[in-house]
Write an enzyme that holds these catalytic residues in place. Structure first.
Site, PDB file in Angstrom:
ATOM      1  N   LYS A  70       0.831  -1.096   0.070  1.00  0.00           N
ATOM      2  CA  LYS A  70       0.199  -0.018  -0.264  1.00  0.00           C
ATOM      3  C   LYS A  70       0.887   1.149   0.057  1.00  0.00           C
ATOM      4  CE  LYS A  70      -2.194  -0.902   3.807  1.00  0.00           C
ATOM      5  NZ  LYS A  70      -1.670  -2.256   4.160  1.00  0.00           N
ATOM      6  N   ARG A 107     -10.127   1.672   7.677  1.00  0.00           N
ATOM      7  CA  ARG A 107      -9.706   0.229   7.946  1.00  0.00           C
ATOM      8  C   ARG A 107     -10.797  -0.480   8.835  1.00  0.00           C
ATOM      9  NH1 ARG A 107      -3.401   1.072   7.463  1.00  0.00           N
ATOM     10  NH2 ARG A 107      -2.777  -0.874   7.935  1.00  0.00           N
ATOM     11  N   ARG A 160      11.567  -6.239   5.625  1.00  0.00           N
ATOM     12  CA  ARG A 160      11.624  -4.715   5.843  1.00  0.00           C
ATOM     13  C   ARG A 160      12.110  -4.689   7.545  1.00  0.00           C
ATOM     14  NH1 ARG A 160       6.294  -1.465   5.574  1.00  0.00           N
ATOM     15  NH2 ARG A 160       5.730  -2.612   7.463  1.00  0.00           N
ATOM     16  N   ARG A 200      11.290  -1.275  11.754  1.00  0.00           N
ATOM     17  CA  ARG A 200       9.842  -0.645  12.331  1.00  0.00           C
ATOM     18  C   ARG A 200       9.657  -1.436  13.530  1.00  0.00           C
ATOM     19  NH1 ARG A 200       5.355   0.559   7.903  1.00  0.00           N
ATOM     20  NH2 ARG A 200       4.195  -0.475   9.428  1.00  0.00           N
ATOM     21  N   ARG A 252      -1.116  -8.566  13.343  1.00  0.00           N
ATOM     22  CA  ARG A 252      -1.732  -7.420  12.400  1.00  0.00           C
ATOM     23  C   ARG A 252      -2.523  -8.020  11.250  1.00  0.00           C
ATOM     24  NH1 ARG A 252       4.000  -5.070  10.654  1.00  0.00           N
ATOM     25  NH2 ARG A 252       2.913  -4.020   9.115  1.00  0.00           N
TER      26      ARG A 252
HETATM   27  P1  B4P Z   1       3.793  -1.826   2.188  1.00  0.00           P
HETATM   28  O1  B4P Z   1       2.530  -2.841   2.282  1.00  0.00           O
HETATM   29  O2  B4P Z   1       3.840  -0.812   1.526  1.00  0.00           O
HETATM   30  O3  B4P Z   1       3.702  -1.561   3.751  1.00  0.00           O
HETATM   31  P2  B4P Z   1       2.645  -0.449   4.533  1.00  0.00           P
HETATM   32  O4  B4P Z   1       1.979   0.439   3.315  1.00  0.00           O
HETATM   33  O5  B4P Z   1       3.453   0.156   5.376  1.00  0.00           O
HETATM   34  O6  B4P Z   1       1.534  -1.351   5.174  1.00  0.00           O
HETATM   35  P3  B4P Z   1       1.338  -1.516   6.643  1.00  0.00           P
HETATM   36  O7  B4P Z   1      -0.096  -2.001   6.560  1.00  0.00           O
HETATM   37  O8  B4P Z   1       2.447  -2.486   7.326  1.00  0.00           O
HETATM   38  O9  B4P Z   1       1.395  -0.286   7.437  1.00  0.00           O
HETATM   39  P4  B4P Z   1       0.650   1.003   7.575  1.00  0.00           P
HETATM   40  O10 B4P Z   1       1.699   2.262   7.590  1.00  0.00           O
HETATM   41  O11 B4P Z   1      -0.541   1.141   6.780  1.00  0.00           O
HETATM   42  O12 B4P Z   1       5.200  -2.338   2.176  1.00  0.00           O
HETATM   43  C1  B4P Z   1       5.629  -3.575   2.946  1.00  0.00           C
HETATM   44  C2  B4P Z   1       7.098  -3.989   2.648  1.00  0.00           C
HETATM   45  O13 B4P Z   1       6.932  -4.734   1.377  1.00  0.00           O
HETATM   46  C3  B4P Z   1       7.956  -2.852   2.471  1.00  0.00           C
HETATM   47  O14 B4P Z   1       9.202  -3.148   3.072  1.00  0.00           O
HETATM   48  C4  B4P Z   1       8.246  -2.813   0.953  1.00  0.00           C
HETATM   49  O15 B4P Z   1       9.443  -2.422   0.439  1.00  0.00           O
HETATM   50  C5  B4P Z   1       7.974  -4.230   0.296  1.00  0.00           C
HETATM   51  N1  B4P Z   1       7.355  -4.251  -0.947  1.00  0.00           N
HETATM   52  C6  B4P Z   1       6.307  -3.692  -1.257  1.00  0.00           C
HETATM   53  N2  B4P Z   1       5.939  -3.820  -2.594  1.00  0.00           N
HETATM   54  C7  B4P Z   1       6.829  -5.068  -2.846  1.00  0.00           C
HETATM   55  C8  B4P Z   1       6.838  -5.781  -3.936  1.00  0.00           C
HETATM   56  N3  B4P Z   1       6.005  -5.587  -5.278  1.00  0.00           N
HETATM   57  N4  B4P Z   1       7.921  -6.507  -3.997  1.00  0.00           N
HETATM   58  C9  B4P Z   1       8.834  -6.820  -3.096  1.00  0.00           C
HETATM   59  N5  B4P Z   1       8.689  -6.447  -1.873  1.00  0.00           N
HETATM   60  C10 B4P Z   1       7.822  -5.263  -1.925  1.00  0.00           C
HETATM   61  O16 B4P Z   1       0.058   0.834   9.014  1.00  0.00           O
HETATM   62  C11 B4P Z   1       0.792   0.837  10.204  1.00  0.00           C
HETATM   63  C12 B4P Z   1       0.017   0.867  11.615  1.00  0.00           C
HETATM   64  O17 B4P Z   1      -0.447   2.175  11.498  1.00  0.00           O
HETATM   65  C13 B4P Z   1      -1.267   0.047  11.569  1.00  0.00           C
HETATM   66  O18 B4P Z   1      -0.809  -1.284  12.024  1.00  0.00           O
HETATM   67  C14 B4P Z   1      -2.026   0.870  12.706  1.00  0.00           C
HETATM   68  O19 B4P Z   1      -1.618   0.658  14.032  1.00  0.00           O
HETATM   69  C15 B4P Z   1      -1.958   2.522  12.439  1.00  0.00           C
HETATM   70  N6  B4P Z   1      -2.662   2.597  11.272  1.00  0.00           N
HETATM   71  C16 B4P Z   1      -2.625   2.918  10.055  1.00  0.00           C
HETATM   72  N7  B4P Z   1      -3.743   3.396   9.445  1.00  0.00           N
HETATM   73  C17 B4P Z   1      -4.778   3.176  10.450  1.00  0.00           C
HETATM   74  C18 B4P Z   1      -6.297   3.284  10.456  1.00  0.00           C
HETATM   75  N8  B4P Z   1      -6.846   3.555   9.286  1.00  0.00           N
HETATM   76  N9  B4P Z   1      -6.770   2.889  11.532  1.00  0.00           N
HETATM   77  C19 B4P Z   1      -6.262   2.529  12.514  1.00  0.00           C
HETATM   78  N10 B4P Z   1      -4.834   2.428  12.784  1.00  0.00           N
HETATM   79  C20 B4P Z   1      -4.192   2.810  11.668  1.00  0.00           C
END
Ligand code: B4P
Length: 186
Positions: free
Chosen positions: A8, A83, A122, A128, A139
């Site tokens: 994402k 979410r 990651r 992180r 999660r």
């Molecule tokens: P991503 O999937 O981009 O990770 P993310 O956006 O950080 O998702 P996540 O759900 O973990 O975290 P978020 O910040 O939304 O990438 C993951 C990894 O994969 C990276 O290392 C990337 O390099 C790698 N990758 C990506 N694409 C790839 C590909 N094609 N091939 C190989 N590798 C690849 O949320 C974090 C926390 O914030 C939540 O747990 C919650 O506590 C809080 N939060 C955020 N939004 C919220 C909401 N709406 N409500 C309540 N809490 C919320």
């Protein structure tokens, strides 16, 4: 939308740049607050570190304020929001009040085993607080319980664009822009 690690945040930046709109990531906003030790950051740090969701009232207020900023007037991309069902309803209310709508909801799809590998990688690179085996499992559970069911809501509304999240970052990015370009403007 999509499970933890599906890409994402990775894809949001590229898509937003492609369409010239801001990428609004609730995860990034919370992490910046944790880093800067703001009152919000101190409140959410523990919740995030254990892999749970930040309470809806806090998250909804942040998104509502961010969407009201001038750079979001002509469009935006939300990353990681909504979410929960309450967040879907809050977003509906904000958009109805502003006379705006959603053009499309992108759902990135990938199997959990691949995602766990990505997140553990990651962890080695970025350190992180929420990327460790135990928290990742939590999660995934929270996602499956609270967020995965929301995909059906957007499917019923005819907004869902499902994209295979496996492949290189560029391949996935291209699939997304191709799918969005083929989606009629609303
Ligand atoms: P991503 O999937 O981009 O990770 P993310 O956006 O950080 O998702 P996540 O759900 O973990 O975290 P978020 O910040 O939304 O990438 C993951 C990894 O994969 C990276 O290392 C990337 O390099 C790698 N990758 C990506 N694409 C790839 C590909 N094609 N091939 C190989 N590798 C690849 O949320 C974090 C926390 O914030 C939540 O747990 C919650 O506590 C809080 N939060 C955020 N939004 C919220 C909401 N709406 N409500 C309540 N809490 C919320």
């Amino acid at each position: 939308m999509g499970p933890p690690g599906v890409g994402k945040g990775t894809q949001a930046k590229g898509i937003a740049e492609h369409y010239g709109v801001p990428a609004i990531s609730t995860g990034d906003i919370f992490r910046a607050n944790v880093r800067n030790q703001t009152p919000l950051g101190l409140e959410v740090a523990r919740i995030m570190a254990e892999g749970s969701y930040v309470p809806d009232e806090i998250t909804d207020a942040i998104v509502r304020d961010r969407l009201a900023e001038p750079d979001a007037a002509a469009g935006w991309l939300l990353d990681g929001y909504p979410r929960t069902l309450a967040q879907v309803e809050a977003l509906d209310g904000v958009l109805a009040g502003a006379g705006h709508g959603i053009d499309a909801v992108i759902s990135l799809v990938a199997e959990e085993a691949h995602l766990i590998d990505r997140l553990l990688k990651r962890a080695e690179l970025e350190g992180r607080a929420d990327d460790n085996a135990e928290t990742i499992k939590h999660r995934m559970e929270v996602y499956n319980e609270a967020t995965d069911p929301l995909i059906a809501i957007y499917r019923e509304r005819g907004l869902l664009v499902e994209v295979d999240g496996l492949g290189t970052v560029d391949e996935v990015g291209q699939r997304i822009t191709e799918a969005l370009d083929a989606t009629p403007a609303r």
